[in-house]
Enzyme design. Structure first.
Site, PDB file in Angstrom:
ATOM      1  N   HIS A 192       0.822  -1.204   0.000  1.00 61.44           N
ATOM      2  CA  HIS A 192       0.000   0.000   0.000  1.00 61.44           C
ATOM      3  C   HIS A 192       0.861   1.261   0.000  1.00 61.44           C
ATOM      4  CE1 HIS A 192      -4.413   0.486   1.170  1.00 61.44           C
ATOM      5  NE2 HIS A 192      -4.057   1.428   0.325  1.00 61.44           N
ATOM      6  N   CYS A 502       1.293  -3.145 -19.466  1.00 60.10           N
ATOM      7  CA  CYS A 502       0.886  -2.414 -18.266  1.00 60.10           C
ATOM      8  C   CYS A 502       1.740  -2.749 -17.052  1.00 60.10           C
ATOM      9  CB  CYS A 502      -0.590  -2.688 -17.956  1.00 60.10           C
ATOM     10  SG  CYS A 502      -0.947  -4.431 -17.704  1.00 60.10           S
TER      11      CYS A 502
END
EC number: 2.7.3.9
Lengths: 551, 101
Positions: A192, A502
């Site tokens: 995160h 990506c």
């Protein structure tokens, strides 16, 4: 080797994993999450209760100051912490204990330890996730009690922050405009904190092979967040070189940012699309769509952070994303759990080799309940956009997996239509992350291909992406990796469908030339890297082997 | 729940219930919203998950979080005191609106 006392300070190079950013130089500031200064209890229990209440107020004010500046993602964590500081059932018993003579820091720490244990006790994933927030809060109040600020307030300007582990809230508490970068010994590029750093353009290296040492406090350091190194006490010549690279990088970045919204065209005039990867709903508040040609990857795992979201929750986010893109194409990936991304209650525990196990589409097909809900939400969202929504399926290895997803999608659309719910069928595409899929891409009935380079590299080179010991083998420029990409690009061209990339390769300006040489014309990069990647494309030619060589 | 005994002595309980729509149940954000709203009332406000035998102080985010009230089950709400009616109505409405998610 010679005399150990010759040099009091010696240059040392610490290796880690590059996450995002470039070269930063500054004094080290060692964050010791648990090292709270010792304090003496006040003379009387009454004064001690007063000190406790003052510490709660200071911690609340610090939280609120951070909260005011943060986005939705950060806000949920901080608001919960602030609410606990104002929880009578939690606070009053502690105050009562202090009034009876226990020092405030002992009473607070003991009570929080009990709560943290209770949150972790029965393995409930929603509660366990909050245990870390409680641990963070425990430290905040202890710091406030000992007179610290509990946030980034004491960080020297221009410092490189060195920490063992960093929670999202401690990361957010740093004043990103004042610091030069962050290095941690723990952490992973997919954490995160890494995602927050990428979105905010903070120089970050994780997984350093050195435990932060308080004696390094204030020492000069060079953080190379493109190379994944931290050099402490650099020799003058090292420092000079780093300063030159830092200055060049800063100049390049400001030039790139100035042109971030301009289209990317190679030096020989070939237009290249640069899209963005969206990791988190909060990114939509931080960036505008003008910098990109669309969204090349939406990682939906964050929607599942607190367990599987229902159809309406997913639909709301997908529709918001499509509205944000404002008519630009959007690609959304179905849940890609497993491997290094376990989701409690969703992924299987105890697989001997999770990267080669039930992950990505393999997991989705094993949990059709979850996939059906996601496909229904995607089909409903597809009806809200003027351009066709693209849905991509991760970890596809054989065409049958894509066809099974297509059948579930057709079922979902039929059911929605029967119920009179507005919906549309998205374009279904295949991610290319497995060498078998890259070599047989032409046999997939895919509406587009999206190359997931992180996994493709790990599988092509047999180098686990979470193992620093084999990181040097996981080389994106390995000719086998580039060949797999080139074959996928060729398969797309032969079938007349778009091929994009990506993974992290597309976010790396240094790799833009090599990717263009494979024939790739659609990049999808981390938002903070879009300007730099576009600039690298402008400096490259579209498909030219270096002069003279016909290797 | 020391609050319960004290509250019942004050007078009658007004009760209500609403189904928790959020798929993960009462996690942090709903817990914070619920307790903030409860604190705006003078009444004693308590909540109980369908499977719980005891009531929980609706003004304590820590206690509400630890209830682990599940998705799809009713959340029972009760209040006692001057504005008890309004408190129950407001909390029921908040749960029914899925905590304004």
């Amino acid at each position: 080797m010679p005399s150990e006392t010759a040099e009091a300070v010696r240059e040392a190079v610490h290796r880690g994993t590059a996450v995002c950013g470039g070269v930063a130089i500054g004094p080290l500031h060692v964050l010791r999450g648990v090292a709270v200064a010792r304090r003496e209890a006040a003379a009387t229990p009454q004064e001690e209760v007063g000190a406790f209440r003052a510490a709660l107020a200071a911690a609340t004010a610090a939280l609120e100051a951070v909260l005011a500046a943060e986005d939705e993602l950060a806000g949920d964590i901080l608001e919960f912490q602030a609410a606990l500081l104002d929880d009578p059932d939690l606070i009053e018993p502690i105050a009562a204990t202090i009034a009876l003579g226990t020092p405030a820091h002992d009473a607070w720490a003991a009570a929080m330890d009990t709560e943290i244990a209770a949150y972790r006790e029965d393995g409930d994933p929603v509660l366990s996730a909050r245990a870390d927030d409680l641990a963070d809060l425990r430290t905040r109040v202890l710091l406030a009690l000992s007179g610290g600020e509990g946030g980034g307030g004491t960080t020297p300007a221009g410092a490189i922050i060195l920490a063992v582990e960093m929670t999202p809230s401690s990361f957010l508490a740093l004043d990103h405009a004042r610091i030069a970068g962050v290095a941690t010994t723990g952490g992973s590029p997919t954490s995160h904190v890494s995602i927050l750093a990428k979105a905010r353009g903070v120089n970050l290296v994780v997984g350093l092979d050195t435990v932060p040492d308080e004696t390094l406090e204030g020492a000069t350091a060079i953080l190379d967040a493109s190379d994944g190194t931290l050099v402490t006490n650099p020799a003058p010549v090292t420092l000079g070189e780093a300063e030159a690279r830092r200055a060049a990088g800063a100049a390049a970045r400001s030039a790139a940012d100035a042109r971030a919204a301009d289209p990317a065209v190679t030096a020989d005039g070939v237009p290249v699309k640069v899209m963005v990867n969206i990791d988190d709903p909060a990114l939509l508040d931080l960036i505008g769509p003008a910098i990109c040609d669309g969204v090349g990857l939406t990682r939906t795992e964050f929607l599942f952070a607190d367990g599987a979201p229902d159809e309406d929750t997913q639909f709301t986010f997908y529709a918001r994303l499509l509205a944000w893109a404002d008519g630009r194409p959007v690609t959304i990936r179905t849940l890609d759990a497993g491997g290094d991304k376990p989701i409690p209650g969703v992924t299987f525990d105890g697989e001997a080799n999770p990267f080669l196990g039930v992950r990505g589409v393999r997991l989705s097909l094993g949990r059709p309940d979850l996939l059906r809900t996601q496909l229904r939400a995607l089909a409903r969202a597809a009806a809200t956009t003027p351009v066709p929504l693209k849905v991509m399926v991760p970890m596809v290895t054989v065409p049958d997996e894509l066809e099974r997803v297509r059948a579930l999608l057709a079922e979902a659309v039929a059911a929605l239509e029967a119920a009179g719910t507005p919906c549309a069928t998205p374009i279904l595409g295949t991610m290319i992350e497995v060498p078998a899929a890259a070599l047989t891409a032409g046999t997939f009935d895919a509406g587009f291909y999206s190359i997931g380079s992180n996994d493709l590299i790990q599988y092509a080179t047999a180098s686990a992406r979470d193992n620093p010991a084999v990181a040097s083998l996981a080389d994106p420029l390995n000719p086998a990796v580039l060949e797999l990409i080139a074959r996928t690009v060729a398969a797309g061209a032969a079938r007349g469908v778009e091929v994009s990339l990506c993974g992290d390769m597309a976010s790396s300006p240094a790799l833009a030339g090599a990717l263009l040489a494979t024939g790739l014309r659609v990049f999808s990069a981390a938002p903070a890297e879009v300007g730099a990647v576009k600039q690298a494309i402008r400096a490259s030619v579209s498909n030219a082997p270096e002069d003279g060589g016909d290797a | 729940m020391t609050g319960s005994a004290a509250a019942s002595a004050m007078g009658e309980w007004i009760e209500g219930a609403a189904t928790i729509v959020d798929p993960t149940g009462l996690h942090a954000r709903p817990a914070v919203k619920l307790t903030k709203l409860a604190k705006t009332f003078g009444a004693v406000v308590e909540v109980r998950a369908d499977t719980d035998a005891t009531w929980t102080n609706a003004k304590s985010p820590n206690s509400v979080m630890k209830m682990k009230a599940a998705h799809g089950s009713p959340l029972h709400i009760r209040a006692s005191g001057e504005d008890a009616d309004a408190a129950v109505a407001a909390l029921v409405a908040l749960v029914e609106r899925n905590f304004d998610a």
